[in-house]
Enzyme design. Structure first.
Site, short mmCIF file in Angstrom:
data_model
loop_
_atom_site.label_atom_id
_atom_site.label_comp_id
_atom_site.label_asym_id
_atom_site.label_seq_id
_atom_site.Cartn_x
_atom_site.Cartn_y
_atom_site.Cartn_z
CG HIS A 72 37.06 40.91 39.45
ND1 HIS A 72 36.95 39.60 39.89
CD2 HIS A 72 37.92 41.54 40.30
CE1 HIS A 72 37.71 39.45 40.96
NE2 HIS A 72 38.31 40.60 41.23
CG ASN A 89 37.80 39.07 44.66
OD1 ASN A 89 37.82 38.25 43.74
ND2 ASN A 89 38.62 40.10 44.73
CB CYS A 131 40.94 39.62 39.73
SG CYS A 131 41.24 39.37 41.47
#
Ligand code: UT7
Length: 332
Positions: A256, A286, A116
């Site tokens: 994020h 996500n 990520c």
């Protein structure tokens, strides 16, 4: 000699059409819309459907969008860096496949695997190429087809992830705008809590690994959550401190998009009000390496030259980091 800054001069993005809603997930696993919304903030995610479609297809769409907006041809690009944990293949690099699909015939490319945080790691790498004066136009793509490694019978992970791609163009700037500073970290101790068990050199793919569902994401959610809350907030705060930035100096936080509660904790630590935080987790979930560029893509028209923006991420590895960007253009 005048210092060269690496400025973001265009943003592109792509999300697939298909919407996987919480309601649909209720039919696949023992979960419910209320639990997912309150624990994560997610309402739906996009999924890339269709035979033969991969991360590179989404990345290529994001790059085409970017080139069109900037009004330049693919042959002008010198380098492509692709952040992904769902490459089309182990090798060659997805960056090369994206270059091929978009006609970036003069670019060299490679992938960066930092989960990520991949977009931030890639952005910092790409910036160095520009700052050194060696290359003029570098594209950084963040793309993941998370649906290719999600077990849709595991309610602890299938509710979180989605597919998408975002890309930015980096070019030289001699004014004060550009990528100003980055604080990037990694700690291999975190590997136990978020990883894919098989398919690598440690445990090559076999009938047994497939039967044991070891080609899917394995996550110990609570542990990752605890590290993420602290890691993302600490690094963002430290970046502000070392650059003498106050909350008033910052126009936007681009976090994020893993969990709304992690985003809130980071914003609180930075003393930033909600209005300054880009949040689209409810629509896309996500998307791993794509979350940050997809936010920039969505908010691009609201960004103004000279604004201070903090990008922040935490992910598998563990990897985490924050980057200070002074935005370089106004959208017409
Ligand atoms: O981007 C990469 C980095 N990843 C992250 O940042 C993710 C970090 N982790 C998280 O976001 C959260 O830990 C999750 C969203 C994954 C899970 O939320 P949580 O609040 O930590 O839940 P939990 O794992 O503590 O589970 C609480 C309860 C459990 O039931 P019991 O044992 O209390 O009866 C789970 O079995 O919720 C249950 N549960 C669910 N219930 C309904 C777990 N998943 C679900 C679900 N639907 N999908």
């Amino acid at each position: 000699m005048q210092k060269i800054n690496a400025a973001i001069t265009a943003v592109g993005g792509y999300v697939p059409e298909y919407r996987l809603t919480n309601k649909i997930l209720e039919t696949l696993v023992d979960t419910n819309d209320e639990w997912i919304r309150t624990r994560t903030g997610i309402e739906e995610r996009r999924i890339l459907k269709g035979e033969g479609l991969a991360s590179s297809d989404m990345g290529a769409e994001a790059v085409k969008d970017l080139l069109k907006k900037r009004g330049i041809g693919p042959e002008e690009i010198d380098c492509v860096i692709c952040a992904t944990v769902t490459p089309d293949m182990f090798f060659p690099a997805t960056a090369n496949i994206i270059s091929h699909k978009t006609g970036m015939v003069n670019a060299f490319g490679f992938d960066i695997s930092a989960a990520c945080s991949g977009f931030l790691f890639s952005l910092t790498t790409g910036s160095s190429f520009i700052e050194s004066g060696r290359y003029k136009k570098v594209i950084v793509v963040g793309v993941d087809k998370m649906s290719s490694i999600v077990d849709y019978s595991d309610r602890t992970t299938c509710i979180i992830f989605g597919d998408g791609a975002g890309a930015v163009l980096l070019e030289a700037s001699t004014d004060e705008c550009g990528i100003k500073d980055s604080l990037l970290k990694s700690d291999g101790n975190g590997k136990d809590f978020l990883h894919m068990k098989a398919g690598g050199s440690l445990k090559p793919s076999s009938v047994e690994t497939v039967m044991a569902k070891e080609h899917y994401i394995y996550q110990e959610g609570q542990t990752v959550f605890k590290f993420a809350v602290k890691g993302m907030a600490d690094v963002s705060y430290e970046l502000m401190q070392r650059n003498h930035l106050t909350a008033d100096d910052i126009s936007w936080l681009v976090p994020h998009q893993a969990n709304l509660r992690i985003i809130d904790a980071t914003a609180n630590r930075m003393s930033l009000p909600k209005e300054k935080v880009m949040i689209n987790i409810q629509k896309y979930g996500n998307t791993t390496a794509a979350t940050i560029p997809l936010c920039l893509w969505e908010w691009e028209k609201q960004l103004h030259k000279g604004e201070n923006i903090i990008l922040a991420a935490f992910g598998g590895g563990f990897t985490w980091g924050a980057t200070w960007v002074k935005w370089a253009y106004d959208t017409q």
